[in-house]
Design a protein around this motif. Structure first.
Motif, PDB file in Angstrom:
ATOM      1  N   ILE A  94      42.500 -39.441 -60.658  1.00 15.41           N
ATOM      2  CA  ILE A  94      42.978 -41.137 -59.672  1.00 15.41           C
ATOM      3  C   ILE A  94      43.750 -41.435 -60.268  1.00 15.41           C
ATOM      4  CG2 ILE A  94      41.815 -42.844 -58.724  1.00 15.41           C
ATOM      5  CD1 ILE A  94      39.267 -42.460 -58.720  1.00 15.41           C
ATOM      6  N   ASP A  95      45.069 -42.281 -59.396  1.00 12.14           N
ATOM      7  CA  ASP A  95      46.460 -42.393 -59.669  1.00 12.14           C
ATOM      8  C   ASP A  95      46.453 -44.324 -60.347  1.00 12.14           C
ATOM      9  OD1 ASP A  95      48.730 -43.623 -60.010  1.00 12.14           O
ATOM     10  OD2 ASP A  95      50.054 -42.424 -58.245  1.00 12.14           O
ATOM     11  N   GLU A  96      47.265 -44.677 -60.666  1.00 12.85           N
ATOM     12  CA  GLU A  96      47.375 -45.912 -61.547  1.00 12.85           C
ATOM     13  C   GLU A  96      47.292 -46.528 -60.230  1.00 12.85           C
ATOM     14  OE1 GLU A  96      44.917 -47.968 -63.264  1.00 12.85           O
ATOM     15  OE2 GLU A  96      44.105 -45.916 -64.225  1.00 12.85           O
ATOM     16  N   THR A  97      48.203 -46.481 -59.480  1.00 13.44           N
ATOM     17  CA  THR A  97      48.787 -47.102 -58.456  1.00 13.44           C
ATOM     18  C   THR A  97      47.899 -47.712 -57.244  1.00 13.44           C
ATOM     19  OG1 THR A  97      49.856 -45.530 -56.954  1.00 13.44           O
ATOM     20  CG2 THR A  97      50.617 -45.870 -59.341  1.00 13.44           C
ATOM     21  N   VAL A  98      46.783 -46.975 -57.250  1.00 11.48           N
ATOM     22  CA  VAL A  98      46.330 -46.748 -55.856  1.00 11.48           C
ATOM     23  C   VAL A  98      44.925 -48.413 -56.515  1.00 11.48           C
ATOM     24  CG1 VAL A  98      43.481 -45.889 -54.808  1.00 11.48           C
ATOM     25  CG2 VAL A  98      45.221 -44.830 -55.563  1.00 11.48           C
ATOM     26  N   TYR A  99      44.574 -48.468 -58.075  1.00 17.39           N
ATOM     27  CA  TYR A  99      43.695 -49.932 -58.268  1.00 17.39           C
ATOM     28  C   TYR A  99      44.866 -50.994 -58.670  1.00 17.39           C
ATOM     29  CZ  TYR A  99      40.228 -46.570 -59.768  1.00 17.39           C
ATOM     30  OH  TYR A  99      39.058 -45.851 -59.839  1.00 17.39           O
ATOM     31  N   GLU A 100      46.534 -50.513 -58.747  1.00 17.62           N
ATOM     32  CA  GLU A 100      47.173 -52.409 -58.952  1.00 17.62           C
ATOM     33  C   GLU A 100      47.470 -52.174 -57.074  1.00 17.62           C
ATOM     34  OE1 GLU A 100      50.461 -49.890 -60.623  1.00 17.62           O
ATOM     35  OE2 GLU A 100      49.482 -49.998 -62.621  1.00 17.62           O
ATOM     36  N   ALA A 101      47.251 -51.751 -56.792  1.00 18.37           N
ATOM     37  CA  ALA A 101      47.462 -51.727 -54.861  1.00 18.37           C
ATOM     38  C   ALA A 101      46.653 -52.423 -54.675  1.00 18.37           C
ATOM     39  CB  ALA A 101      48.366 -51.001 -53.864  1.00 18.37           C
ATOM     40  N   ALA A 102      45.189 -52.071 -54.925  1.00 22.81           N
ATOM     41  CA  ALA A 102      44.424 -52.894 -54.931  1.00 22.81           C
ATOM     42  C   ALA A 102      44.147 -54.238 -54.909  1.00 22.81           C
ATOM     43  CB  ALA A 102      42.636 -52.038 -54.496  1.00 22.81           C
ATOM     44  N   ARG A 103      44.273 -54.432 -56.151  1.00 25.25           N
ATOM     45  CA  ARG A 103      44.660 -55.463 -57.256  1.00 25.25           C
ATOM     46  C   ARG A 103      45.373 -56.556 -56.360  1.00 25.25           C
ATOM     47  NH1 ARG A 103      43.303 -52.634 -61.935  1.00 25.25           N
ATOM     48  NH2 ARG A 103      45.627 -51.994 -61.910  1.00 25.25           N
ATOM     49  N   VAL A 104      46.305 -56.163 -55.556  1.00 29.14           N
ATOM     50  CA  VAL A 104      47.879 -56.579 -55.216  1.00 29.14           C
ATOM     51  C   VAL A 104      47.184 -57.445 -54.109  1.00 29.14           C
ATOM     52  CG1 VAL A 104      50.123 -56.602 -54.542  1.00 29.14           C
ATOM     53  CG2 VAL A 104      49.593 -56.207 -56.768  1.00 29.14           C
ATOM     54  N   ASP A 105      45.913 -56.486 -53.459  1.00 26.46           N
ATOM     55  CA  ASP A 105      45.678 -57.426 -52.263  1.00 26.46           C
ATOM     56  C   ASP A 105      44.613 -58.342 -52.395  1.00 26.46           C
ATOM     57  OD1 ASP A 105      47.579 -55.613 -50.687  1.00 26.46           O
ATOM     58  OD2 ASP A 105      46.577 -54.340 -50.359  1.00 26.46           O
ATOM     59  N   GLY A 106      44.341 -58.213 -53.627  1.00 24.04           N
ATOM     60  CA  GLY A 106      42.841 -58.818 -53.600  1.00 24.04           C
ATOM     61  C   GLY A 106      41.646 -58.530 -54.684  1.00 24.04           C
ATOM     62  N   ALA A 107      41.735 -57.125 -53.949  1.00 26.41           N
ATOM     63  CA  ALA A 107      40.202 -56.672 -54.101  1.00 26.41           C
ATOM     64  C   ALA A 107      40.251 -56.973 -55.810  1.00 26.41           C
ATOM     65  CB  ALA A 107      40.262 -55.161 -53.897  1.00 26.41           C
ATOM     66  N   SER A 108      37.979 -57.004 -55.596  1.00 26.66           N
ATOM     67  CA  SER A 108      37.613 -57.303 -56.630  1.00 26.66           C
ATOM     68  C   SER A 108      37.771 -56.177 -57.689  1.00 26.66           C
ATOM     69  CB  SER A 108      36.308 -58.127 -56.271  1.00 26.66           C
ATOM     70  OG  SER A 108      35.501 -57.353 -55.758  1.00 26.66           O
TER      71      SER A 108
END
Length: 311
Positions: free
Chosen positions: A202-216
């Motif tokens: 899984i690409d780490e950028t997917v998690y980074e984008a989710a964190r930017v959107d405020g995902a827990s």
């Protein structure tokens, strides 16, 4: 004659449609076929002959030496109406469900833990593989030492905690619990490796984008991690289901199917029927029923794999 614009589009589309050509049988292809043919024939012979002979035995009342007389499907009928078969089937279901999902949950938790960086992570990962790497004879002997008698470490620990002195391998309920726990113990490293490999893709950028959107963290786990590893998860479930249903040494080395046949799965019942009761036909019929069940379960899970792939 006039051609409408729509008709022109169809003509143009037809003109540009690629023409499929049949693969040419070149000398390279012929050579490859000649090289593969002996191995394919040998594999077919090794697989097809025993399977065909087993099917022959399942409809006869023979022995390990002679074929016997033809009895049709009576072996299957007697098997499916036997109380011992259904008792073994129930325990097989329990053993498989606990083995598959228990080992997957433990493997998933450890795989998520190993994604974080901490001192000694590499050594910790190697140690976690030991239950799967160690031969089953060694691990089963160790488990017997821990729980077999009232003077074993686990009964003593239970007694010290005021929980009595259970005989883990003499009581039917405790024997089933012990066998299922042992199966999870020796199987979770496989699940951990499967989940770790899937998570690493899984690409780490997917998690980074989710964190930017405020995902827990929980939202990232349920919305990103689980869907992204779904295909690998279904594959691991299929493999572990096959491992559990066909797991003979775990049961035979720990309990031998006892006490009172409480830990007898279908594979052990088939072995007893053929090699101890010398009823080859019914024993082979049990094995074929097991195979049919595995095919059905594997097909259902494979459909989920295809859905996960398309999604």
């Amino acid at each position: 004659m006039t051609i409408s614009p729509a008709g022109t589009e169809h003509v143009v589309a037809g003109l540009h449609r690629p023409v499929r050509r049949r693969p040419r049988l070149t000398s390279v292809r012929v050579t490859m076929l000649l090289l593969v043919t002996p191995s394919a024939f040998l594999l077919l012979l090794i697989t097809a002959y025993p399977l065909g002979y087993a099917a022959f035995q399942s409809v006869h009342d023979g022995t390990l030496i002679t074929g016997g007389s033809y009895v049709g499907l009576s072996n299957y009928g007697n098997t499916l109406t036997s109380a011992a078969f259904w008792d073994a089937a129930k325990f097989t279901v329990v053993f498989t469900v606990v083995g598959v999902f228990g080992s997957w949950l433990v493997g998933l938790g450890l795989a998520l833990l190993l994604r974080s960086k901490f001192p000694g992570r590499g050594l910790f990962k190697v140690l976690l593989l030991l239950p799967w790497v160690v031969p089953v004879v060694v691990s089963a002997t160790s488990m017997n030492y821990l729980v077999a008698t009232s003077s074993s470490p686990m009964p003593k620990l239970f007694h010290a905690l005021g929980l009595g002195s259970p005989l883990f391998l003499a009581d039917p309920t405790w024997a089933q619990v012990t066998v299922c726990v042992y199966k999870v113990w020796v199987s979770f490293p496989f699940m951990m490796l499967m989940v770790s490999a899937a998570l690493s893709s899984i690409d780490e950028t997917v998690y980074e984008a989710a964190r930017v959107d405020g995902a827990s963290s929980w939202q990232q786990f349920t919305g990103i991690s689980l869907p992204m590893i779904a295909r690998s998860t279904y594959i691991s479930w299929i493999l572990m289901t096959i491992f559990c249903v066909n797991d003979f040494p775990t049961i035979y080395l720990l309990t031998g199917g006892g006490p009172e046949s409480s830990t007898t799965p279908l594979v052990v019942l088939a072995y007893r029927t053929v090699f101890q009761d010398f009823q080859v036909g019914p024993g082979v019929a049990i094995a074929f029923v097991m195979t049919l069940i595995l095919v059905v379960v594997s097909t259902l899970l494979y459909r989920q794999i295809r859905k996960a792939t398309y999604q």
